[in-house]
Enzyme design. Structure first.
Site, PDB file in Angstrom:
ATOM      1  N   HIS A 306      -4.743 130.552 -61.387  1.00 12.20           N
ATOM      2  CA  HIS A 306      -5.917 130.400 -60.534  1.00 12.20           C
ATOM      3  C   HIS A 306      -5.857 131.294 -59.300  1.00 12.20           C
ATOM      4  O   HIS A 306      -6.903 131.750 -58.820  1.00 12.20           O
ATOM      5  CB  HIS A 306      -6.081 128.935 -60.139  1.00 12.20           C
ATOM      6  CG  HIS A 306      -6.586 128.080 -61.263  1.00 12.20           C
ATOM      7  ND1 HIS A 306      -5.745 127.290 -62.022  1.00 12.20           N
ATOM      8  CD2 HIS A 306      -7.822 127.935 -61.792  1.00 12.20           C
ATOM      9  CE1 HIS A 306      -6.451 126.673 -62.943  1.00 12.20           C
ATOM     10  NE2 HIS A 306      -7.702 127.052 -62.845  1.00 12.20           N
ATOM     11  N   ASP A 328     -12.229 121.532 -63.775  1.00 10.45           N
ATOM     12  CA  ASP A 328     -11.031 120.847 -63.286  1.00 10.45           C
ATOM     13  C   ASP A 328     -10.872 120.936 -61.779  1.00 10.45           C
ATOM     14  O   ASP A 328     -10.027 120.258 -61.195  1.00 10.45           O
ATOM     15  CB  ASP A 328      -9.786 121.404 -63.974  1.00 10.45           C
ATOM     16  CG  ASP A 328      -9.722 122.923 -63.932  1.00 10.45           C
ATOM     17  OD1 ASP A 328     -10.023 123.523 -62.882  1.00 10.45           O
ATOM     18  OD2 ASP A 328      -9.377 123.523 -64.979  1.00 10.45           O
ATOM     19  N   ASP A 382     -25.143 124.309 -69.398  1.00  5.75           N
ATOM     20  CA  ASP A 382     -24.581 125.469 -70.084  1.00  5.75           C
ATOM     21  C   ASP A 382     -24.704 126.674 -69.163  1.00  5.75           C
ATOM     22  O   ASP A 382     -25.791 126.946 -68.617  1.00  5.75           O
ATOM     23  CB  ASP A 382     -25.339 125.709 -71.387  1.00  5.75           C
ATOM     24  CG  ASP A 382     -24.892 126.974 -72.069  1.00  5.75           C
ATOM     25  OD1 ASP A 382     -23.824 126.972 -72.693  1.00  5.75           O
ATOM     26  OD2 ASP A 382     -25.628 127.986 -71.965  1.00  5.75           O
ATOM     27  N   ASP A 401     -14.653 131.239 -65.062  1.00  4.43           N
ATOM     28  CA  ASP A 401     -13.434 130.546 -65.479  1.00  4.43           C
ATOM     29  C   ASP A 401     -13.741 129.795 -66.768  1.00  4.43           C
ATOM     30  O   ASP A 401     -13.820 128.565 -66.806  1.00  4.43           O
ATOM     31  CB  ASP A 401     -12.993 129.584 -64.378  1.00  4.43           C
ATOM     32  CG  ASP A 401     -11.651 128.928 -64.687  1.00  4.43           C
ATOM     33  OD1 ASP A 401     -10.946 129.423 -65.583  1.00  4.43           O
ATOM     34  OD2 ASP A 401     -11.327 127.920 -64.033  1.00  4.43           O
TER      35      ASP A 401
END
Length: 544
Positions: A306, A328, A382, A401
């Site tokens: 990251h 996340d 989406d 990501d």
């Protein structure tokens, strides 16, 4: 294989096919046969879709798995139809035996495929492709049995009342096609969300056995010898007993298989409408791991990933940041380390991942409670569809990501059209950074991403970062051989105005795993492996 024969006189039955002795009127008998055709067709299509869905999840690349299952199954259906010609003289008994076998094989196929993947998927060697061969074997077996149904049912319906072949075929295929429609719609909208893949297959097998057994033992029992009736009855009861036992034990089986795949430290396991989410560790000092559809997405080396994804893109104006994926919250964490960030928009397809990132103590601690920051706004959508209506020239930084480009469902998110939409969302001087998959093991995929970005009118600066977690952000196919598992990540920094420079923000936070010297060296190492002349990937012509 196709035997020449002299045509029988019109309307004359073959020598073994006298009129059936039915306990009901012929019209009622024909209706019951067509109803059985309807149910069997629905069950057959559910088996087919179940194999495709489970293989796509376990093995990856849904296009390849669907092609294998469909082509092998259709081929086997043709062979099964030819083989059934020799069984027409005992059509009722043969059909009963075939349906019992089909119910057992089709109903248990999902559990068998999952078991082989879970307990033998890491054997390597000759068994490295074991799940693939088992998928072909099940497709072949189920196709053979389904193909044998139609000639036998044709014989049974003609024994009830003779009619011209064209009319009988039309009636039979009408019931078959309507049943396939119902089965095809029931699988994604009823069986999968309510029962899951394993239980759904077992229930389908039970329905299949009941339909076939009831038709033969109820409607055609007078045409069967006493011993055959008892054998079929015992076989069907045994099949139903096995399916029922498997259904009772399916939760324990799934838990044991999950431990075989993920280890015994599973804390969270849930199936959302998008994917399966499994979270292990993360408490009492145990390392946290997040798996999405069986692929490790967050591991002990997540900081290296990251930081490499976010920090080079933040060198420059970064008041407004858009993160595509990254539910996340770990990319958000790195963005918020920079001063001057005014707003972060996160577009994540699966709301379940975001809920877990907010509420799970281990994951929320790892992302430093990033979603509690008032500057962060989350949209469940989406990414491609969202970008089509996104405001233009808005974001200083766009961070992609997203899953590996080699996964079929992600291919459109690595297309020229997608990057064109992302380019439109960039403010003047804005930067786009893309996770482009493993660098060393899939160089062609990586450089195809670069070529696609350039085709969308963006200037690029590729770079790579090494890691220790062999499974993190892995591609669509599991790799039993650890030497071939991806141990690095490829990234591409892009800009619409000029070629971006691979530099860290001199006024920003100091990354813990990334230095300017290492970033420069990683950029040079990536450039030295360039594969020229690769075409761009588009929606209608994916290249991954």
């Amino acid at each position: 294989m196709i035997e020449p024969h002299a045509p029988a006189p019109p309307g004359s039955p073959p020598p073994w096919a006298g009129p059936a002795r039915l306990p009901v009127q012929p019209s009622t008998g024909r209706f019951l046969v067509l109803a059985c055709v309807f149910v069997c067709a629905a069950c057959g299509l559910v088996y087919e879709l179940e194999l495709v869905a489970l293989a796509s999840y376990l093995i990856g690349d849904s296009v390849t798995q669907a092609s294998v299952v469909l082509s092998v199954m259709v081929f086997a259906m043709g062979i099964g139809s030819l083989a059934a010609k020799r069984l027409r003289w005992r059509a009722a008994a043969a059909f009963g035996a075939i349906e019992a076998t089909l119910a057992l094989v089709g109903g248990c196929s999902a559990m068998a495929l999952y078991a082989v993947f879970a307990w033998t998927g890491d054997w390597g060697g000759l068994w490295a492709s074991g799940p693939r061969w088992l998928l072909v074997a099940f497709s072949l077996t189920i196709g053979l049995l389904i193909g044998a149904e139609v000639p036998l049912l044709m014989e049974l319906i003609q024994r009830i009342r003779r009619q011209d072949a064209g009319g009988a075929v039309a009636d039979l295929f009408a019931a078959d096609y309507v049943g396939a429609l119902v089965g095809g719609l029931a699988f994604p909208f009823l069986l999968l969300p309510l029962l899951g893949q394993l239980t759904g297959a077992l229930i389908t097998g039970a329905v299949n056995a009941i339909a076939g057994g009831t038709l033969v033992l109820g409607l055609f029992r007078r045409d069967l010898p006493r011993r055959t009736r008892w054998l079929l009855l015992v076989a069907n009861l045994a099949v139903l007993g096995l399916l029922a036992a498997a259904a009772v034990l399916v939760d324990d089986f799934e838990q044991a298989a999950r431990h075989a795949v993920y280890g015994h430290d599973v804390r969270v396991a849930l199936q959302t409408g998008t994917q399966e989410i499994v979270l292990t560790g993360g408490t009492d000092g145990r390392p946290l791991a997040l798996f999405l559809d069986g692929r490790l997405r967050v591991g002990s080396d997540e900081l290296r990933y990251h930081e490499a994804l976010v920090h080079p893109a933040m060198n420059g104006p970064h008041a407004r940041v858009l993160i595509l994926g990254g539910g996340d919250g770990l990319a958000v964490r790195e963005v918020l380390r920079h001063t001057g960030v005014q707003r972060v928009d996160v577009v994540e397809l699966d709301a379940g991942v975001v809920r877990l990132a907010r509420r799970d103590p281990g994951l929320s601690k790892l992302n430093r409670h990033a979603y509690d920051d008032p500057r962060v706004r989350v949209t469940t959508a989406d990414a491609f569809r969202w970008l089509r209506t996104a405001p233009t020239s808005t974001y200083d930084v766009v961070i992609s990501d997203l899953p590996d480009p080699g996964i079929t469902a992600s291919t459109k998110l690595y297309s020229q059209e997608f990057y064109g939409l992302a380019r439109r969302a960039l403010a003047p001087g804005g930067r786009l950074v893309v996770h482009a998959g493993p660098f060393a093991t899939r160089p062609r995929v990586f450089w195809t991403v670069v070529a696609t970005l350039r085709a969308a009118g963006l200037h690029t600066a590729p770079y790579r970062v090494g890691g220790r977690d062999s499974g993190f952000a892995a591609g669509p196919d599991r790799t039993a051989d650890g030497s071939r598992a991806p141990r690095d990540w490829g990234f591409v920094l892009a800009c619409a105005d000029t070629r971006p420079r691979l530099r860290l923000d001199p006024h920003g936070p100091h990354p813990l795993t990334l230095t300017q010297r290492a970033l420069t060296a990683d950029g040079r190492a990536a450039a030295a492996t360039r594969i020229p002349g690769l075409p761009a990937s588009t929606l209608v012509h994916p290249r991954y």
